[in-house]
Design a protein around this motif. Structure first.
Motif, PDB file in Angstrom:
ATOM      1  N   LEU A  15       0.828  -1.211   0.000  1.00 25.50           N
ATOM      2  CA  LEU A  15       0.000   0.000   0.000  1.00 25.50           C
ATOM      3  C   LEU A  15       0.858   1.256   0.000  1.00 25.50           C
ATOM      4  O   LEU A  15       0.523   2.259  -0.632  1.00 25.50           O
ATOM      5  N   THR A  26      -4.081   5.428  -5.658  1.00 34.52           N
ATOM      6  CA  THR A  26      -4.455   4.249  -4.880  1.00 34.52           C
ATOM      7  C   THR A  26      -5.482   4.602  -3.821  1.00 34.52           C
ATOM      8  O   THR A  26      -6.455   3.870  -3.606  1.00 34.52           O
ATOM      9  N   ASN A 254       4.351  -1.211  -6.088  1.00 27.30           N
ATOM     10  CA  ASN A 254       3.726  -0.228  -5.183  1.00 27.30           C
ATOM     11  C   ASN A 254       3.993   1.195  -5.651  1.00 27.30           C
ATOM     12  O   ASN A 254       3.149   2.082  -5.472  1.00 27.30           O
ATOM     13  N   ASP A 257       1.330   2.280  -8.459  1.00 27.62           N
ATOM     14  CA  ASP A 257      -0.099   2.149  -8.148  1.00 27.62           C
ATOM     15  C   ASP A 257      -0.650   0.765  -8.459  1.00 27.62           C
ATOM     16  O   ASP A 257      -1.739   0.623  -9.023  1.00 27.62           O
ATOM     17  N   ILE A 259      -2.026  -1.517  -6.595  1.00 29.94           N
ATOM     18  CA  ILE A 259      -3.343  -1.804  -6.014  1.00 29.94           C
ATOM     19  C   ILE A 259      -4.440  -1.164  -6.847  1.00 29.94           C
ATOM     20  O   ILE A 259      -5.436  -1.805  -7.196  1.00 29.94           O
ATOM     21  N   ALA A 260      -4.256   0.113  -7.187  1.00 30.30           N
ATOM     22  CA  ALA A 260      -5.259   0.827  -7.985  1.00 30.30           C
ATOM     23  C   ALA A 260      -5.429   0.178  -9.363  1.00 30.30           C
ATOM     24  O   ALA A 260      -6.556   0.003  -9.846  1.00 30.30           O
TER      25      ALA A 260
END
Length: 269
Positions: A15, A26, A254, A257, A259-260
């Protein structure tokens, strides 16, 4: 109606960016996921005090997983049953003494919401205290009087391999020993009967979310069980090879981005 997912987020290397911040893209993706009714939970090896900031920034209203699953509690609900596991005191003292003999730069012993440090310096002091003073510093095998929730070790660089080989030969029936292989090598030791996966299963059951609808993001050894357990185990592009091998897919790093990128596509954000 679209299925509700439980989204589990490791912090460091997943994150968080290198500057310890959450990127705007994110954060936006996670907030949109929340608005759609998805459940978001942090799952980290960090103590709560060192993850509270991100819990609040994302405006979470869910339980949080700390110490790799040894601690699960709900910051906003005092009635939520807390999980707080520990490592037997006698073995903890033996392990601490062994580490001191081998040679370590620093050690941190967490006991619930209290912690002790060999010395108040370096990575632990900068990133894991959040301005809170330790209950004590010095010879930890003498200071620690209760069974620890977790033990964190920062070895001297030249002692990493010696420490790794020595500890692999002891305590594995009692503890789960995992390395964080970032810029600063950290060994996280937690009770063997809990992992991020066991904690995530508990939260999923509480929210009535099936295993197949769990999305978990991670990058390091302590994410292995969680990535393997989740219906959608997602390795970051910067993850170690062992995590990529067990993951269902690999997203961006990370810093890019990851996660996004994944959530925007899969959850149609």
């Amino acid at each position: 109606m679209a299925k509700r997912h439980l989204i589990a987020l490791d912090l460091d290397g997943t994150l968080l960016l290198k500057n310890q911040e959450i990127s705007p893209r994110t954060k936006t993706a996670l907030m949109k996921a929340k608005e759609k009714g998805h459940v978001i939970a942090i799952a980290t090896g960090r103590p709560y005090r060192a993850s509270k900031r991100y819990y609040q920034e994302l405006q979470l209203t869910t339980p949080i997983i700390n110490f790799n699953g040894a601690s699960v509690h709900h910051p906003l609900d005092a009635h939520y049953p807390r999980i707080l596991e520990s490592i037997p005191l006698a073995y903890s003292k033996e392990l601490i003494k062994r580490c001191e003999t081998i040679g370590v730069f620093n050690m941190m012993v967490e006991i619930g919401d209290t912690f002790y440090m060999k010395k108040q310096a370096g990575f632990f002091a900068e990133f894991l205290t959040d301005g809170v003073e330790p209950a004590g510093t010095g010879e930890l095998h003498a200071l620690v009087k209760e069974a620890p929730t977790a033990i964190l070790i920062e070895p001297k660089p030249e002692k990493v391999n010696v420490l790794h080989d020595t500890l692999q030969q002891t305590g594995t029936e009692t503890t789960l020993q995992r390395w964080w292989k970032g810029e600063t090598r950290i060994l996280e030791i937690a009770p063997r009967n809990v992992t991020k996966a066991t904690a995530l299963e508990r939260i999923a059951n509480d929210y009535g979310i099936e295993q197949g609808n769990i999305i978990a993001f991670g990058d390091e050894e302590n994410d292995y069980e969680m990535i393997e357990y989740a219906g959608h185990g997602v390795a970051m592009g910067n993850a170690i090879d062992e995590i990529k091998a067990v993951a269902d897919c690999v997203t961006e790093t990370n810093e890019k981005d990851g996660i996004a990128c994944y959530l925007e596509k899969v959850l149609h954000l």
